[in-house]
Structure formats: structure tokens, C-alpha cells
Motif scaffolding. Sequence first.
Motif, PDB file in Angstrom:
ATOM      1  N   GLU A  53       0.826  -1.209   0.000  1.00  0.00           N
ATOM      2  CA  GLU A  53       0.000   0.000   0.000  1.00  0.00           C
ATOM      3  C   GLU A  53       0.860   1.259   0.000  1.00  0.00           C
ATOM      4  OE1 GLU A  53      -0.562   2.252   2.701  1.00  0.00           O
ATOM      5  OE2 GLU A  53       0.948   1.341   3.998  1.00  0.00           O
ATOM      6  N   LEU A  54       0.345   2.279  -0.668  1.00  0.00           N
ATOM      7  CA  LEU A  54       1.027   3.561  -0.776  1.00  0.00           C
ATOM      8  C   LEU A  54       0.424   4.626   0.133  1.00  0.00           C
ATOM      9  CD1 LEU A  54       1.600   3.928  -4.634  1.00  0.00           C
ATOM     10  CD2 LEU A  54       3.374   4.009  -2.899  1.00  0.00           C
ATOM     11  N   GLN A  55      -0.746   4.330   0.691  1.00  0.00           N
ATOM     12  CA  GLN A  55      -1.498   5.377   1.370  1.00  0.00           C
ATOM     13  C   GLN A  55      -0.747   5.981   2.539  1.00  0.00           C
ATOM     14  OE1 GLN A  55      -4.353   6.486  -0.029  1.00  0.00           O
ATOM     15  NE2 GLN A  55      -4.059   8.171   1.393  1.00  0.00           N
ATOM     16  N   SER A  56       0.013   5.167   3.290  1.00  0.00           N
ATOM     17  CA  SER A  56       0.728   5.712   4.443  1.00  0.00           C
ATOM     18  C   SER A  56       1.777   6.731   4.004  1.00  0.00           C
ATOM     19  CB  SER A  56       1.391   4.581   5.232  1.00  0.00           C
ATOM     20  OG  SER A  56       2.317   3.874   4.421  1.00  0.00           O
ATOM     21  N   GLN A  57       2.449   6.468   2.880  1.00  0.00           N
ATOM     22  CA  GLN A  57       3.417   7.441   2.361  1.00  0.00           C
ATOM     23  C   GLN A  57       2.715   8.699   1.872  1.00  0.00           C
ATOM     24  OE1 GLN A  57       6.547   5.870  -0.283  1.00  0.00           O
ATOM     25  NE2 GLN A  57       5.804   3.822   0.198  1.00  0.00           N
ATOM     26  N   LEU A  58       1.601   8.522   1.165  1.00  0.00           N
ATOM     27  CA  LEU A  58       0.857   9.678   0.660  1.00  0.00           C
ATOM     28  C   LEU A  58       0.350  10.548   1.803  1.00  0.00           C
ATOM     29  CD1 LEU A  58      -1.192   7.925  -2.190  1.00  0.00           C
ATOM     30  CD2 LEU A  58       0.903   9.278  -2.413  1.00  0.00           C
ATOM     31  N   ASP A  59      -0.136   9.893   2.862  1.00  0.00           N
ATOM     32  CA  ASP A  59      -0.618  10.654   4.024  1.00  0.00           C
ATOM     33  C   ASP A  59       0.521  11.438   4.664  1.00  0.00           C
ATOM     34  OD1 ASP A  59      -3.126   9.652   3.604  1.00  0.00           O
ATOM     35  OD2 ASP A  59      -2.979   8.078   5.116  1.00  0.00           O
ATOM     36  N   ALA A  60       1.702  10.809   4.789  1.00  0.00           N
ATOM     37  CA  ALA A  60       2.844  11.493   5.402  1.00  0.00           C
ATOM     38  C   ALA A  60       3.271  12.697   4.576  1.00  0.00           C
ATOM     39  CB  ALA A  60       4.009  10.514   5.561  1.00  0.00           C
ATOM     40  N   LEU A  61       3.259  12.566   3.267  1.00  0.00           N
ATOM     41  CA  LEU A  61       3.650  13.677   2.399  1.00  0.00           C
ATOM     42  C   LEU A  61       2.628  14.817   2.473  1.00  0.00           C
ATOM     43  CD1 LEU A  61       4.896  11.646  -0.701  1.00  0.00           C
ATOM     44  CD2 LEU A  61       6.306  12.892   0.924  1.00  0.00           C
ATOM     45  N   GLU A  62       1.340  14.460   2.459  1.00  0.00           N
ATOM     46  CA  GLU A  62       0.304  15.493   2.548  1.00  0.00           C
ATOM     47  C   GLU A  62       0.325  16.186   3.901  1.00  0.00           C
ATOM     48  OE1 GLU A  62      -3.637  14.571   1.232  1.00  0.00           O
ATOM     49  OE2 GLU A  62      -2.940  13.195  -0.318  1.00  0.00           O
ATOM     50  N   ASN A  63       0.533  15.420   4.965  1.00  0.00           N
ATOM     51  CA  ASN A  63       0.605  16.018   6.303  1.00  0.00           C
ATOM     52  C   ASN A  63       1.818  16.925   6.448  1.00  0.00           C
ATOM     53  OD1 ASN A  63      -1.702  14.647   7.068  1.00  0.00           O
ATOM     54  ND2 ASN A  63      -0.588  12.919   7.949  1.00  0.00           N
ATOM     55  N   HIS A  64       2.797  16.747   5.584  1.00  0.00           N
ATOM     56  CA  HIS A  64       3.993  17.592   5.604  1.00  0.00           C
ATOM     57  C   HIS A  64       3.764  18.894   4.835  1.00  0.00           C
ATOM     58  CE1 HIS A  64       8.167  18.130   6.622  1.00  0.00           C
ATOM     59  NE2 HIS A  64       8.525  18.321   5.374  1.00  0.00           N
TER      60      HIS A  64
END
Length: 318
Positions: free
Chosen positions: A103-114
Motif C-alpha cells: 500500500e502507498l497510502q501511508s506514504q501519501l498521508d505522510a507527504l500530505e501532512n507535511h
Amino acid sequence: MSSAPDTAPSDADEVERHPCPRCLVDAGSPCRSRAGTVADTYHTGRFAKVPRLAKELRVNTPADRGPGQLWRPGTPPSAPVAADIPATDIRVGYARCSHLTQELQSQLDALENHGIDRGKIFAEKVSSRVRVRPQFQAALETCRQIKAHAPHCRVILTVYEMKRLGRDSAELTALADHLTAHGIVLEMLAGPLAGIYDPSGTGRMLFGFFAAMAETERENIREATLEGLNAAARQGRHGGRPPVITNDMLHTLIRRRANGESIEEIRPHLIIPTGKRKGHNPSPASIYRALAEHAKHQTHPDAIEQAHQEHAADQAHP
């Protein structure tokens, strides 16, 4: 700056255009020591705001500022120089995982939260062994375009961790050269190099060191996996799907067929012990394949031919 003749007096003016984050003096004044006198050197957090002085270890206060004398506020500059205005950070995100099942969602969430806009995040599912990664190339091209149109801005390529970029030391070193050539800064949110990283100078050596460590770790994982597979094979465990016809079932087949029973008479008494079809009867095709394979290992061509003929007859007369 220093009173030495080879030091440009404009350096002090550029430093003093910024307030000092340490001694809290306003723009236009030299730095202040704890004793209330003019400091001998400017504080690092202050002169680091001037790009051409940012990598200096120390910047001396010039003699005309009276270092060591009682500190008094100076005259603030009339207007800041445009080149000294802190550049805006523009981030471009990249996320990657190796397999379609990951899954990619955890990376996408971290980037968006940044704070990275979703439109500036590029993501793909592709192995790090694949040299051509379309979304990664698109992220680099976006960084280059932004830098070309806004040279005073700091363009930052942000990833969750270093292994999202690759695990080959040569590839990562080449990437560092590419980022340096185009003035692009690299940022990692996790891992041993978490934080903003400018791939130039001594930092490049550190980047290469961790790249080599990542490659070594990958080789260690590969060797451990192969050793585990070899150890399992020596114990008779070869992985993969479990066989439909087990040795016990095969022995029962051979014994009952020797007593004259047909495959259709034997099949209802055979139960698959494991796998997706656990508890069901094996198909006639599976039984005939098992018999043919057994006959092949017994090196009896007539037995193999007999198994194939029986299978063909069974298909012709179901």
C-alpha cells in the motif's frame, strides 16, 4: 565582519539586515553579548541567513562596530535587499512501493501532512530494481521546471525514506549528482537521513555512505532468504502449493487399482488434506497426473502409457 583588509565591509551590512534569533537584536545592529557589549562575532543563526555566508564557521564583527564596547542599537536599514529575502520552499513529493499488493497510502498521508499539495505528489508501484520509473522521472522534471521558472525558490524533492529512491549505491550517488547539478534539495521524512539534505559538499559523502549501507542490507536479506530456502529444502519443505495427491493417497490408489478397482470407485474415498480444496475429492485429472508422475519415476514406460490411455478413455466416456 573582520577588520582584515581582505574582508569585504559589505558582509557586515548584509548580516545586519536580518534580526538575530539568538541575542534578539533588531536589524541594523551588531550582535550583543551576554555582558551587554558588542559581540566579537555574529551569531551563526544570523549570518546563515545570507546565502553566500551560510556555510561559514564564523563571521567576525568589523572594527567600526566597536566589538567589546558597550552595545547600543544601530540604525535599521531602509529596505531589505530582494536577494536576501528568504526564498520560498516549494516541495514535490514522491512515493513508491515495490509490489502491487503493498500500500502507498501511508506514504501519501505522510507527504500530505507535511504540507505538500496532492497535485505535486507523484506515486507508483514499481520495484527499485527497475531503472525506468515514469512517475519518479516526472517528479524530477517538475522540480527542474519549477527551479527554472523560480531560481530564487528552494525546490525540495521529498520522499518518506531513502529506500523509496533506490537501493543501489551507484544509482543513489548518480541521483545526488543530478540533484546538485539542478540545484534541487532532497528531503526525507524518516530513516537515518531524516530532514532536509543538500546533496553537495561533505553531505554527499554521508549520502553515499548510507546508500552503501542500504545496498549491503539488501544483499544480507537476499543471502538470508536463500539460506532459509536451502535449509527448508534439506528438511523436505520446498514451498509452493501443497500437492493435491499426497503420498498416502497415492499408495492407496496403487494398492486398490492392483485389486482391480477403477478410478471412479476409488476417488470418493480420497480426501484432499490441505489447501483451498481441503475436504474435497481430487479430480480424475489430478489422479491420473499423479499416477503418470509416479510411473515416470518408476521408469516403467508401459505404466505411463497405461495411465495416459486410462485418462483418455475416462474423458471419452465420462
